[in-house]
Design an enzyme around this catalytic site. Structure first.
Site, PDB file in Angstrom:
ATOM      1  N   LYS A 190     -36.259 -14.142  -4.957  1.00  0.00           N
ATOM      2  CA  LYS A 190     -37.405 -14.085  -4.044  1.00  0.00           C
ATOM      3  C   LYS A 190     -36.989 -14.846  -2.794  1.00  0.00           C
ATOM      4  O   LYS A 190     -37.024 -16.068  -2.760  1.00  0.00           O
ATOM      5  CB  LYS A 190     -38.627 -14.742  -4.705  1.00  0.00           C
ATOM      6  CG  LYS A 190     -39.976 -14.251  -4.225  1.00  0.00           C
ATOM      7  CD  LYS A 190     -40.314 -14.555  -2.787  1.00  0.00           C
ATOM      8  CE  LYS A 190     -40.677 -15.981  -2.489  1.00  0.00           C
ATOM      9  NZ  LYS A 190     -40.836 -16.207  -1.018  1.00  0.00           N
ATOM     10  N   GLU A 266     -32.877 -27.906  -4.995  1.00  0.00           N
ATOM     11  CA  GLU A 266     -32.222 -28.503  -3.829  1.00  0.00           C
ATOM     12  C   GLU A 266     -33.304 -28.636  -2.779  1.00  0.00           C
ATOM     13  O   GLU A 266     -33.758 -27.642  -2.209  1.00  0.00           O
ATOM     14  CB  GLU A 266     -31.048 -27.628  -3.362  1.00  0.00           C
ATOM     15  CG  GLU A 266     -30.102 -28.383  -2.445  1.00  0.00           C
ATOM     16  CD  GLU A 266     -30.500 -28.303  -0.991  1.00  0.00           C
ATOM     17  OE1 GLU A 266     -31.212 -29.229  -0.507  1.00  0.00           O
ATOM     18  OE2 GLU A 266     -30.120 -27.331  -0.348  1.00  0.00           O
ATOM     19  N   CYS A 300     -31.102 -28.794   5.708  1.00  0.00           N
ATOM     20  CA  CYS A 300     -31.620 -29.813   4.785  1.00  0.00           C
ATOM     21  C   CYS A 300     -30.839 -31.111   4.901  1.00  0.00           C
ATOM     22  O   CYS A 300     -31.402 -32.188   4.758  1.00  0.00           O
ATOM     23  CB  CYS A 300     -31.607 -29.288   3.364  1.00  0.00           C
ATOM     24  SG  CYS A 300     -30.125 -28.378   2.954  1.00  0.00           S
ATOM     25  N   GLU A 400     -39.268 -34.947   6.998  1.00  0.00           N
ATOM     26  CA  GLU A 400     -38.370 -33.962   7.597  1.00  0.00           C
ATOM     27  C   GLU A 400     -38.994 -33.407   8.879  1.00  0.00           C
ATOM     28  O   GLU A 400     -40.163 -33.038   8.887  1.00  0.00           O
ATOM     29  CB  GLU A 400     -38.156 -32.802   6.629  1.00  0.00           C
ATOM     30  CG  GLU A 400     -37.154 -33.091   5.544  1.00  0.00           C
ATOM     31  CD  GLU A 400     -36.671 -31.811   4.869  1.00  0.00           C
ATOM     32  OE1 GLU A 400     -37.508 -31.110   4.297  1.00  0.00           O
ATOM     33  OE2 GLU A 400     -35.460 -31.539   4.921  1.00  0.00           O
TER      34      GLU A 400
HETATM   35  P1  NAI Z   1     -41.203 -23.870   1.248  1.00  0.00           P
HETATM   36  O1  NAI Z   1     -40.657 -24.870   0.303  1.00  0.00           O
HETATM   37  O2  NAI Z   1     -42.678 -23.579   1.213  1.00  0.00           O
HETATM   38  O3  NAI Z   1     -40.435 -22.464   1.055  1.00  0.00           O
HETATM   39  C1  NAI Z   1     -39.217 -22.283   0.372  1.00  0.00           C
HETATM   40  C2  NAI Z   1     -39.331 -21.098  -0.571  1.00  0.00           C
HETATM   41  O4  NAI Z   1     -40.308 -21.380  -1.544  1.00  0.00           O
HETATM   42  C3  NAI Z   1     -39.775 -19.797   0.096  1.00  0.00           C
HETATM   43  O5  NAI Z   1     -39.124 -18.725  -0.510  1.00  0.00           O
HETATM   44  C4  NAI Z   1     -41.257 -19.754  -0.218  1.00  0.00           C
HETATM   45  O6  NAI Z   1     -41.807 -18.458  -0.199  1.00  0.00           O
HETATM   46  C5  NAI Z   1     -41.268 -20.332  -1.600  1.00  0.00           C
HETATM   47  N1  NAI Z   1     -42.563 -20.889  -2.019  1.00  0.00           N
HETATM   48  C6  NAI Z   1     -43.497 -21.496  -1.256  1.00  0.00           C
HETATM   49  N2  NAI Z   1     -44.552 -21.856  -2.011  1.00  0.00           N
HETATM   50  C7  NAI Z   1     -44.279 -21.475  -3.279  1.00  0.00           C
HETATM   51  C8  NAI Z   1     -44.973 -21.571  -4.515  1.00  0.00           C
HETATM   52  N3  NAI Z   1     -46.174 -22.136  -4.590  1.00  0.00           N
HETATM   53  N4  NAI Z   1     -44.371 -21.077  -5.615  1.00  0.00           N
HETATM   54  C9  NAI Z   1     -43.160 -20.504  -5.569  1.00  0.00           C
HETATM   55  N5  NAI Z   1     -42.464 -20.374  -4.419  1.00  0.00           N
HETATM   56  C10 NAI Z   1     -43.011 -20.863  -3.292  1.00  0.00           C
HETATM   57  O7  NAI Z   1     -40.778 -24.327   2.693  1.00  0.00           O
HETATM   58  P2  NAI Z   1     -41.474 -23.899   4.096  1.00  0.00           P
HETATM   59  O8  NAI Z   1     -42.974 -23.974   3.949  1.00  0.00           O
HETATM   60  O9  NAI Z   1     -40.882 -22.637   4.533  1.00  0.00           O
HETATM   61  O10 NAI Z   1     -40.989 -25.063   5.050  1.00  0.00           O
HETATM   62  C11 NAI Z   1     -41.662 -26.326   5.063  1.00  0.00           C
HETATM   63  C12 NAI Z   1     -40.688 -27.449   5.212  1.00  0.00           C
HETATM   64  O11 NAI Z   1     -39.862 -27.523   4.049  1.00  0.00           O
HETATM   65  C13 NAI Z   1     -39.709 -27.303   6.366  1.00  0.00           C
HETATM   66  O12 NAI Z   1     -40.252 -27.721   7.587  1.00  0.00           O
HETATM   67  C14 NAI Z   1     -38.601 -28.213   5.900  1.00  0.00           C
HETATM   68  O13 NAI Z   1     -38.923 -29.544   6.174  1.00  0.00           O
HETATM   69  C15 NAI Z   1     -38.582 -28.007   4.400  1.00  0.00           C
HETATM   70  N6  NAI Z   1     -37.547 -27.038   3.990  1.00  0.00           N
HETATM   71  C16 NAI Z   1     -36.386 -27.491   3.404  1.00  0.00           C
HETATM   72  C17 NAI Z   1     -35.366 -26.610   3.109  1.00  0.00           C
HETATM   73  C18 NAI Z   1     -34.087 -27.060   2.496  1.00  0.00           C
HETATM   74  O14 NAI Z   1     -33.048 -26.477   2.779  1.00  0.00           O
HETATM   75  N7  NAI Z   1     -34.082 -28.007   1.590  1.00  0.00           N
HETATM   76  C19 NAI Z   1     -35.456 -25.199   3.432  1.00  0.00           C
HETATM   77  C20 NAI Z   1     -36.727 -24.801   3.976  1.00  0.00           C
HETATM   78  C21 NAI Z   1     -37.705 -25.702   4.250  1.00  0.00           C
END
Ligand code: NAI
Ligand code: MG
Length: 497
Positions: A190, A266, A300, A400
């Site tokens: 996903k 991660e 990240c 972040e």
């Molecule tokens: P997110 O953690 O919400 O999204 C990452 C993935 O998780 C996406 O595929 C999303 O659709 C999925 N997701 C979201 N809610 C979910 C749920 N309840 N159950 C299962 N899957 C779910 O991150 P988002 O909202 O895009 O970004 C928010 C912040 O997170 C960013 O500003 C950044 O600080 C951080 N982030 C960190 C990353 C890293 O590489 N560690 C990558 C992306 C975001």
């Protein structure tokens, strides 16, 4: 030959990205018939239309994955044959590199040449790395004595759910699907709702390379609607997740509330880059600028906290400004001179700008950049910049930002530097710049992070594990060890008389 902006525009004009799910070897719309539209961050225009997945699509994909796994069509294939399929897949990724780079850039707004030369390359290299491991994995025989033989077999888990983010979609997908599929598992991926296009094309190329239908499926959609049913699914054996700490915690509860599936996370970081007065300041300035601003800070392990000995802080920031001006060109992603491009979406740009404003309100001062840019494009750009006078209790030092904003904090003693560096909920990465080898030793031992760089930043290889301590998560991507997450030991005890 380097393509011009007009070349990429022409390629964009004649490309219609596929936006349906990829399930059981073919594209299909959402069972609900619903779609959603991606807005292109580079210009704010409407982009691809994508299938809006829900639990029914996830069910279908998990079933396809389970059927493929149970049939043994992939996991029981001759290792040499499996290797060939995955090597062909890596080649096809390279051959279709320009198209994949375009798709990635349309989705996420990073410079198309970065997509091509970094993301596509590392995606293909990742698939290749794990392909090459397939016929080099040995099992063990335990020392149980002369009348028994205990085989310790490493076996695939079954169906792996992968949930990935939008900052390096293709690379992070490869980090998960590479070892998971090489180990013999089936996968349902996903991708983030912002970045589905490259994943769909990767799945199509996998089947073209000879991967049997059902081994690799992609279901597109939103976190709550599509990611959650995958993480809660009773027939998924493991979730490999990269994203926010907030959602990482949810994934753990979903696993606990469903079938105790395994979880690898991660999550984010707030990585320190510590500079002592004895360091090579030009080297440190270059590492800090690139370490924080590359990919517009949407990384990240971005070096977001510069922790610098007070006597050289002003000098170092001057050098960082100079490196940024000279090397880190912010431009439209199709412009070959662009080193960084747009942020992922308008709401994220607004969040980054709000965090900068909040930092200034708390007492930090903006030295340069860190403001909205290129707004005439219709896209979402923030210029790289430095905030000075940051203290570790400010929100910009603790949370972040995920934007091109370097926060400068200063210190007087080594003890203080280490305390500030470790005073965070995260533990993904960190760096120290110094010429003192004893200090190098102390820092590499005491900095609590999954990766510690010495006099460099962001050096990486498929041969090194990547992942974090503390709330940066657990489990490692990359390296031979990543395979372990997607397998478990099975003991087969034979008794002789
Ligand atoms: P997110 O953690 O919400 O999204 C990452 C993935 O998780 C996406 O595929 C999303 O659709 C999925 N997701 C979201 N809610 C979910 C749920 N309840 N159950 C299962 N899957 C779910 O991150 P988002 O909202 O895009 O970004 C928010 C912040 O997170 C960013 O500003 C950044 O600080 C951080 N982030 C960190 C990353 C890293 O590489 N560690 C990558 C992306 C975001
Ligand atoms: Mg989210």
């Amino acid at each position: 030959m380097t393509r011009t902006r007009a070349d990429w525009e022409a390629l964009d004009a004649r490309t219609t990205p596929e936006g349906r799910h990829f399930i059981d070897g073919g594209f299909r719309p959402a069972m609900s018939g619903r779609t959603f539209t991606r807005v292109r961050p580079m210009d704010g225009r409407e982009g691809a239309s994508l299938a809006r997945g829900d639990d029914r699509d996830i069910d279908l994909a998990v079933q396809a994955a389970r059927t493929a796994f149970a049939s043994g069509i992939w996991r029981r294939k001759d290792p040499g044959e499996k290797k060939k399929v995955m090597l062909t897949w890596a080649d096809l990724i390279r051959k279709n590199g320009e198209e994949l780079a375009l798709l990635e850039t349309l989705d996420v707004g990073k410079p198309v040449l970065a997509s091509l030369n970094v993301d596509v390359r590392l995606c293909a290299d990742g698939i290749q790395f794990y392909a090459e491991m397939i016929d080099k994995l040995y099992d063990e025989i335990a020392p149980t004595g002369p009348m028994s033989r205990a085989l310790v077999r490493k076996v695939p888990l079954g169906v792996i759910g992968a949930i990935t983010p939008w900052n390096y979609p293709m690379i992070i997908d490869a980090w998960k699907i590479g070892p998971a599929i090489a180990a013999g598992n089936s996968v349902v991926l996903k991708p983030a709702e912002q970045s589905s296009l490259s994943a769909l094309r990767l799945a199509e190329l996998a089947v073209e390379a000879g991967l049997p239908a059902g081994v690799f499926n992609v279901v597109t959609g939103f976190g709550e609607e599509t990611g959650k049913p995958l993480a809660c699914h009773m027939d998924v054996d493991m979730i490999a997740f990269t994203g926010s700490t907030e959602v990482g915690k949810l994934i753990m509860t979903y696993a606990a509330q469903s079938n105790v599936k395994r979880v690898a996370l991660e999550l984010g970081g707030k990585s320190p880059l510590v500079v002592f007065a004895d360091a090579d300041l030009d080297l440190a300035a270059s590492a800090a600028a690139w370490g924080c601003f590359y990919n517009s800070g949407e990384t990240c392990h971005a070096a977001t906290r510069l922790i610098v000995e007070r006597s050289v802080e002003a000098d170092l920031i001057d050098r960082i400004r100079e490196v940024t001006r000279r090397e880190i060109t912010l431009a439209h992603p199709f412009d070959p001179s662009a080193q960084i491009g747009a942020l992922i979406e308008e709401a994220h740009m607004d969040k980054v700008l709000a965090m900068i404003a909040a930092g200034e309100k708390e007492g930090a001062s903006r030295v340069f950049g860190a403001e909205r840019a290129l707004s005439d494009t219709g896209g979402y750009y923030v210029s790289p910049g430095v905030l000075r006078g940051v203290t570790n209790d400010m929100a910009i030092a603790r949370e972040e930002i995920f934007g091109p904003v370097l926060c400068s904090l200063s210190f007087e003693t080594e003890e203080e530097a280490l305390a500030i560096a470790n005073d965070t909920i995260y533990g993904l990465a960190g760096a120290v710049f110094t010429r003192d080898m004893n200090r190098v030793h102390r820092f590499s031992e005491e900095l609590h992070a999954g990766t510690v760089w010495i006099n460099t930043y962001d050096m990486a290889s498929f041969s090194t594990p990547f992942g974090g301590f503390k709330q940066s998560g657990f489990g490692r991507d990359r390296s031979v060890h990543a395979i372990d997450k997607y397998c478990d030991f099975k003991t087969i005890w034979q008794q002789f008389s």
